[in-house]
Design a protein around this motif. Structure first.
Motif, PDB file in Angstrom:
ATOM      1  N   VAL A 133       1.679   6.294  -7.039  1.00  0.00           N
ATOM      2  CA  VAL A 133       0.589   7.162  -7.514  1.00  0.00           C
ATOM      3  C   VAL A 133       1.004   8.625  -7.357  1.00  0.00           C
ATOM      4  O   VAL A 133       0.843   9.443  -8.269  1.00  0.00           O
ATOM      5  CB  VAL A 133      -0.717   6.892  -6.725  1.00  0.00           C
ATOM      6  CG1 VAL A 133      -1.757   7.955  -7.029  1.00  0.00           C
ATOM      7  CG2 VAL A 133      -1.271   5.509  -7.042  1.00  0.00           C
ATOM      8  N   ASP A 147       2.423   1.543  -3.399  1.00  0.00           N
ATOM      9  CA  ASP A 147       1.411   1.983  -4.378  1.00  0.00           C
ATOM     10  C   ASP A 147       1.126   3.477  -4.221  1.00  0.00           C
ATOM     11  O   ASP A 147       1.039   4.212  -5.208  1.00  0.00           O
ATOM     12  CB  ASP A 147       0.098   1.208  -4.180  1.00  0.00           C
ATOM     13  CG  ASP A 147       0.188  -0.230  -4.679  1.00  0.00           C
ATOM     14  OD1 ASP A 147       1.140  -0.564  -5.399  1.00  0.00           O
ATOM     15  OD2 ASP A 147      -0.711  -1.024  -4.323  1.00  0.00           O
ATOM     16  N   ALA A 148       0.946   3.911  -2.978  1.00  0.00           N
ATOM     17  CA  ALA A 148       0.635   5.328  -2.742  1.00  0.00           C
ATOM     18  C   ALA A 148       1.794   6.207  -3.219  1.00  0.00           C
ATOM     19  O   ALA A 148       1.580   7.268  -3.826  1.00  0.00           O
ATOM     20  CB  ALA A 148       0.359   5.566  -1.253  1.00  0.00           C
ATOM     21  N   MET A 180       0.832  -1.215   0.000  1.00  0.00           N
ATOM     22  CA  MET A 180       0.000   0.000   0.000  1.00  0.00           C
ATOM     23  C   MET A 180       0.865   1.264   0.000  1.00  0.00           C
ATOM     24  O   MET A 180       0.590   2.220  -0.716  1.00  0.00           O
ATOM     25  CB  MET A 180      -0.864   0.030   1.254  1.00  0.00           C
ATOM     26  CG  MET A 180      -2.194  -0.608   1.080  1.00  0.00           C
ATOM     27  SD  MET A 180      -3.151  -0.247   2.558  1.00  0.00           S
ATOM     28  CE  MET A 180      -4.680  -0.975   2.057  1.00  0.00           C
ATOM     29  N   ARG A 220      -6.003   0.117  -6.356  1.00  0.00           N
ATOM     30  CA  ARG A 220      -4.884  -0.784  -6.703  1.00  0.00           C
ATOM     31  C   ARG A 220      -4.792  -1.987  -5.763  1.00  0.00           C
ATOM     32  O   ARG A 220      -3.917  -2.827  -5.916  1.00  0.00           O
ATOM     33  CB  ARG A 220      -3.562  -0.004  -6.699  1.00  0.00           C
ATOM     34  CG  ARG A 220      -3.432   0.883  -7.940  1.00  0.00           C
ATOM     35  CD  ARG A 220      -2.433   2.002  -7.768  1.00  0.00           C
ATOM     36  NE  ARG A 220      -2.207   2.718  -9.025  1.00  0.00           N
ATOM     37  CZ  ARG A 220      -3.048   3.591  -9.581  1.00  0.00           C
ATOM     38  NH1 ARG A 220      -4.211   3.842  -9.019  1.00  0.00           N
ATOM     39  NH2 ARG A 220      -2.746   4.201 -10.720  1.00  0.00           N
ATOM     40  N   GLN A 221      -5.675  -2.081  -4.766  1.00  0.00           N
ATOM     41  CA  GLN A 221      -5.569  -3.190  -3.803  1.00  0.00           C
ATOM     42  C   GLN A 221      -6.386  -4.389  -4.262  1.00  0.00           C
ATOM     43  O   GLN A 221      -7.264  -4.284  -5.076  1.00  0.00           O
ATOM     44  CB  GLN A 221      -6.015  -2.722  -2.413  1.00  0.00           C
ATOM     45  CG  GLN A 221      -5.267  -1.489  -1.929  1.00  0.00           C
ATOM     46  CD  GLN A 221      -3.765  -1.595  -2.119  1.00  0.00           C
ATOM     47  OE1 GLN A 221      -3.151  -2.547  -1.652  1.00  0.00           O
ATOM     48  NE2 GLN A 221      -3.155  -0.620  -2.786  1.00  0.00           N
ATOM     49  N   THR A 262      -4.925   4.809  -4.543  1.00  0.00           N
ATOM     50  CA  THR A 262      -4.249   3.693  -3.855  1.00  0.00           C
ATOM     51  C   THR A 262      -5.260   2.580  -3.594  1.00  0.00           C
ATOM     52  O   THR A 262      -4.958   1.394  -3.766  1.00  0.00           O
ATOM     53  CB  THR A 262      -3.626   4.192  -2.531  1.00  0.00           C
ATOM     54  OG1 THR A 262      -2.741   5.276  -2.828  1.00  0.00           O
ATOM     55  CG2 THR A 262      -2.857   3.079  -1.824  1.00  0.00           C
TER      56      THR A 262
END
Ligand code: R1P
Ligand code: URA
Length: 238
Positions: free
Chosen positions: A140, A136-137, A133, A237-238, A234
């Motif tokens: 982004v 991903d954040a 996470m 994307r999980q 974010t």
């Protein structure tokens, strides 16, 4: 239905955004989600499920402080099957190089709360964000040109300090590289870890404790778009 939530099983998405302020949850549902249903009004702690770019996402207020977010996240994970939790909160800066409106990714969370001292029998647990996470954040943010600071934050049980007896309450944290203070992340990361869920706190600096600069309550509610979009991007994307 849980003790603090009138949602039925299935009403809440596996991925959820968690602002402290329930009106921020409503703002996000009204302005960013489609096909929205309100699933909780118990204690005014509003919760909504809708879609963002086609993915089912929920957004739920947690209230302020460790006990409040502990109740909501525990019930969300254990009774509603929530798996991915993204706090989108405000925080105060006590560093001259961390500014009002900066966005912070909380890699880990220090605390003055006694909650984990009790849980871990006096030993120190290091609550941390889920790495995917966090990564991903960060990706982004980079792709959208959003500048973020990532690091250690402080989860505090104290909002108002006795400055007469303790004139520099945050100095020790700043000396050790802690970026800013909020009131929930330690509990979120610890509960998520125990329940094998994933969690990340994304924070926007709403006020500066050293300079006195601050955003208004209305501005806090409505002008946190950068953080909200980062949270939602974010989330999908999980
Ligand atoms: O803006 P939220 O998410 O509520 O977060 C911060 O604001 C509240 C204090 O004003 C605390 O909950 C703190 O963590
Ligand atoms: O917990 C918080 C949140 C914003 N600002 C603070 O000083 N503390």
């Amino acid at each position: 239905m849980s003790a603090h939530n009138e949602a039925k099983m299935g009403d809440i998405a596996e991925t959820i955004l968690l602002p402290g302020d329930p009106l921020r949850a409503k703002y996000i549902a009204d302005n960013f989600l489609e096909d929205v249903v309100c699933y909780n009004k118990v204690r005014g702690m509003l919760g909504f499920t809708g879609t963002y770019k086609g993915k089912r996402i929920s957004v739920q207020g947690t209230g302020m402080g460790v006990p409040s977010i502990s109740i909501y996240t525990h019930e969300l994970i254990t009774q509603y099957g929530v798996k991915n939790l993204i706090r989108i909160g405000t925080c105060g800066s006590f560093n001259h190089d961390v500014n009002v409106r900066d966005v912070i990714l909380a890699m880990t969370s220090s605390t003055d709360s006694g909650i984990n001292k009790n849980k871990f029998k006096g030993m120190d647990y290091a609550p941390c964000a889920d790495f995917k996470m966090l990564s991903d954040a960060h990706q982004v943010a980079t792709s959208k040109g959003i500048h973020v600071k990532a690091g250690n934050i402080l989860t505090s049980d104290v909002f108002y300090h006795d400055l007469e007896n303790n004139p520099e309450p945050f100095k020790i944290w700043a000396d050790y590289g802690v970026l800013a203070v909020e009131m929930e992340t330690t509990a979120l990361y610890t509960i998520a870890a125990r329940q094998k869920a994933k969690a990340l706190s994304i924070l926007t600096v709403s006020d500066h404790i050293l300079t006195g600069e601050a955003t208004s309550a209305e501005e806090r509610q409505t002008t946190l778009h950068t953080m909200i979009e980062l949270g939602l991007e974010t989330a999908i994307r999980q």
